[in-house]
Design a protein around this motif. Sequence first.
Motif, PDB file in Angstrom:
ATOM      1  N   THR A 126       0.823  -1.204   0.000  1.00  0.00           N
ATOM      2  CA  THR A 126       0.000   0.000   0.000  1.00  0.00           C
ATOM      3  C   THR A 126       0.857   1.254   0.000  1.00  0.00           C
ATOM      4  OG1 THR A 126      -1.694  -1.194   1.235  1.00  0.00           O
ATOM      5  CG2 THR A 126      -1.846   1.200   1.232  1.00  0.00           C
ATOM      6  N   ILE A 127       1.920   1.254   0.786  1.00  0.00           N
ATOM      7  CA  ILE A 127       2.819   2.410   0.840  1.00  0.00           C
ATOM      8  C   ILE A 127       3.480   2.634  -0.524  1.00  0.00           C
ATOM      9  CG2 ILE A 127       4.990   3.252   1.819  1.00  0.00           C
ATOM     10  CD1 ILE A 127       4.179   1.898   4.452  1.00  0.00           C
ATOM     11  N   CYS A 128       3.921   1.522  -1.154  1.00  0.00           N
ATOM     12  CA  CYS A 128       4.543   1.647  -2.478  1.00  0.00           C
ATOM     13  C   CYS A 128       3.567   2.220  -3.503  1.00  0.00           C
ATOM     14  CB  CYS A 128       5.055   0.287  -2.940  1.00  0.00           C
ATOM     15  SG  CYS A 128       6.561  -0.240  -2.113  1.00  0.00           S
ATOM     16  N   ARG A 129       2.326   1.797  -3.428  1.00  0.00           N
ATOM     17  CA  ARG A 129       1.329   2.316  -4.368  1.00  0.00           C
ATOM     18  C   ARG A 129       1.053   3.801  -4.125  1.00  0.00           C
ATOM     19  NH1 ARG A 129      -3.097  -2.600  -4.617  1.00  0.00           N
ATOM     20  NH2 ARG A 129      -1.958  -3.919  -6.092  1.00  0.00           N
TER      21      ARG A 129
ATOM     22  N   PHE B   4      12.256   5.991  -9.169  1.00  0.00           N
ATOM     23  CA  PHE B   4      11.426   5.302 -10.158  1.00  0.00           C
ATOM     24  C   PHE B   4      11.708   3.792 -10.203  1.00  0.00           C
ATOM     25  CE2 PHE B   4      10.690   3.716 -14.462  1.00  0.00           C
ATOM     26  CZ  PHE B   4       9.352   4.044 -14.630  1.00  0.00           C
ATOM     27  N   VAL B   5      12.985   3.428 -10.353  1.00  0.00           N
ATOM     28  CA  VAL B   5      13.342   2.016 -10.486  1.00  0.00           C
ATOM     29  C   VAL B   5      13.090   1.262  -9.184  1.00  0.00           C
ATOM     30  CG1 VAL B   5      15.212   0.401 -10.990  1.00  0.00           C
ATOM     31  CG2 VAL B   5      15.037   2.554 -12.242  1.00  0.00           C
TER      32      VAL B   5
ATOM     33  N   TYR C 135       7.640   9.898  -7.364  1.00  0.00           N
ATOM     34  CA  TYR C 135       7.871   8.676  -8.144  1.00  0.00           C
ATOM     35  C   TYR C 135       8.691   8.932  -9.403  1.00  0.00           C
ATOM     36  CZ  TYR C 135       6.744   4.382 -10.709  1.00  0.00           C
ATOM     37  OH  TYR C 135       6.818   3.204 -11.411  1.00  0.00           O
ATOM     38  N   TYR C 136       8.400  10.015 -10.095  1.00  0.00           N
ATOM     39  CA  TYR C 136       9.082  10.257 -11.366  1.00  0.00           C
ATOM     40  C   TYR C 136      10.399  10.992 -11.175  1.00  0.00           C
ATOM     41  CZ  TYR C 136       4.902   8.533 -13.644  1.00  0.00           C
ATOM     42  OH  TYR C 136       3.882   7.750 -14.061  1.00  0.00           O
ATOM     43  N   LYS C 137      11.238  10.382 -10.365  1.00  0.00           N
ATOM     44  CA  LYS C 137      12.609  10.829 -10.186  1.00  0.00           C
ATOM     45  C   LYS C 137      13.514   9.624 -10.370  1.00  0.00           C
ATOM     46  CE  LYS C 137      11.853  14.762  -7.076  1.00  0.00           C
ATOM     47  NZ  LYS C 137      12.162  15.355  -5.758  1.00  0.00           N
TER      48      LYS C 137
ATOM     49  N   LYS D  63       1.756   6.852  -6.807  1.00  0.00           N
ATOM     50  CA  LYS D  63       0.778   7.835  -7.249  1.00  0.00           C
ATOM     51  C   LYS D  63       1.256   9.266  -7.031  1.00  0.00           C
ATOM     52  CE  LYS D  63      -3.255   4.840  -6.550  1.00  0.00           C
ATOM     53  NZ  LYS D  63      -4.511   4.646  -5.789  1.00  0.00           N
ATOM     54  N   ASN D  64       2.261   9.419  -6.176  1.00  0.00           N
ATOM     55  CA  ASN D  64       2.835  10.743  -5.922  1.00  0.00           C
ATOM     56  C   ASN D  64       3.837  11.055  -7.039  1.00  0.00           C
ATOM     57  OD1 ASN D  64       4.074  13.054  -4.994  1.00  0.00           O
ATOM     58  ND2 ASN D  64       4.278  12.321  -2.884  1.00  0.00           N
TER      59      ASN D  64
END
Length: 697
Positions: free
Chosen positions: A252-255, A270-271, A264-266, A259-260
């Motif tokens: 749940t934390i990873c999800r 990301f990986v 996430y898109y760093k 969504k953040n």
Amino acid sequence: MKSMFYPKLAWMGIRKNSRLYIPYILASMGMVMMYYIVAFLNTSSALQSVPGGEVMQSMLGFGMYVIAAFSLLFLFYTNSFLNRRRKKEFGLYNILGMGKWNLAKILVSESVMSAVISMGGGLLAGITFSKFAELGMVNLLMGEAKFSFSLGAEAILETLKWFSIIFLVILLQTLWQIRGESAMELLHSENAGEKPPKANWLLALTGLVILAAAYYLAVSIENPIEALLWFFVAVIMVIVATYLLFIAGSVTICRILQKNKSYYYKTRHFVSISSMIYRMKRNGAGLASICILCTMVLVMLSGTVCLYAGTEDSLRNRYPRNIMIDASFRSMEAMESGVMDRVREAAGQAVSAEGDGTLITENVLDYPLVDFSCIMAEGQFRTHDENASAFQMSDYADAWQIFLVPLEDYNRMMDQKEALAPGEVLIYTTKRDYEKDTITVNDGEAMRIKKVVPEFVQNGVDAEQIIPTMFIFVPDLAEAARPLEGLVNEWGNPVMGFRWNYGFDLDCGDEMQMRILDRAQAALEHEMMRMKADQDALDGTEETSPFLAYSRCAAKERATFYGLYGSLFFLGILLGVVFVFAAVLIIYYKQISEGYEDQARFEIMQKVGMTETDIRRSVNSQVLTVFFLPLIMAGIHLAFAFPMVHKLLLLFSLTNLKLLLIVTVCCYLVFAVFYMMVYRITSRGYYHIVSMWAEKK
């Protein structure tokens, strides 16, 4: 094929997979070493000859079973990491023409080699360190130790027997797994099961509810007996909740992080997040295991270290004075017959005889009392008389020990000037509070509580029992005891007893205190025989004496206390080391196995532009995201377990709350430093694996 083909193939497999096998074998050696040391100490003649040694050896016998059971579970668990990495290799052998029987021969050879190295190295290390452990144990008992090397043949055989069984069980389980899988399943076993578990929110909420219930139990229980009854229930609830939260909650934390978008898109996130989310079922179970082991280490160490550090406090609670005399009387008339004056005089003569008239008694404890045990039911105390039903196990959560003490003795002992009106009493309680305004015993008249006094001189009886005690200070002892006269329990014994506590401190060594104790005991026995003879001459019966007494000495019992608390301290350290071994190895295998799984992903990402610096940042992000969760969660578990641990230590006569708090905080801080060191080492290993492809170019 030649007879040595399979052993050579097995040895080659161990060498090629040394990164996985060496930690496993070292951990196995550590388990064997620990078990041998405890088994050796359990049969050590040097330890047996030291005062308190027998008590310590009885506790070590329990420790042997704990280590054996944990070794089976732990090695069984860690062996699964080895199997997972080796299945691909076995699948390749299977495709090249080897049947399951051939694979079984390789596995048997590997298992025998691992077992021989582990048991041989473990026994060698155990024999080397066993004498140092023996010397340490003797020092804990404050005895004199002599350095002489010896082998424990019985301990060696016991160790070989148990660990041969453990390695055999592990081998059979491995063979069973290989038997049921095809060559393709073996080849792709590393990628099997990489799906996020379903119903994450439901599992996470369930875990949260169970954990909240366990925490509520830990902080709400006031009675030490209830804490003892519910402790293991709370432990099981915490274990179940921890696994649910780490398995479902981590996904749940990873999800949520996924969504953040700003997080996430760093490159560094990301990986790591995208790879973790597909294996969180195993990842969460590993983290939960680490958390549980950390909590066990912290609770065990803080409790046992505190017990040993507070041994003298516990001894003082159990024996409030250097010399204690406990007397019981058949009736109030026997108590008032003048025997107490004669015992005081005899004790004074014993002190004068041994001290050549220079010793004086100090801090004299001297008061009579009436005692009875009862159950709090329907708002009043009920004694267990012949008409009452037998006590049930659940009743002991509401059990009390009651002492009726004359008000004049309270004022004299505590230097107070309290006064009571008819029907009024003062009370003092231990282990739990009494919140009502009145006290009623067996439907009798209610006694109004004028005041709850903050302290009273203990007599040692409360410290040796697990139920709480209430001292009730009354204006007239005989009048207060009259409603219970004539009541007997189901065995025909009187419900209440008439007692007298007498004791004093001495400014002299332990040996002289024990000589004074022997003189005092001889005087008591003479007085008991005299009173029995007078009673026999008076009524012609041959009943026991109306006065029974025995003397106690803290100096004489000190060895027993250090034997009990020293053995608990030693076992706490030993089992703590075992659990730390387990936690470190799980952390290591978690990092190594995930490193191999992520190697291909990082290779692809580096081909599309990810730099070595980005890889290192991503590795740190992944490790930091989940690695410190077990340590933080273990700290939360420890904080909520603290009140229950404190209640349990009260059962060992340890009331020093400040000492427990200091020891607990220090244990957590030291463990946190060690945990961070493990993090640094394992994260480097993970980085080395995921970047190995670049080094080969």
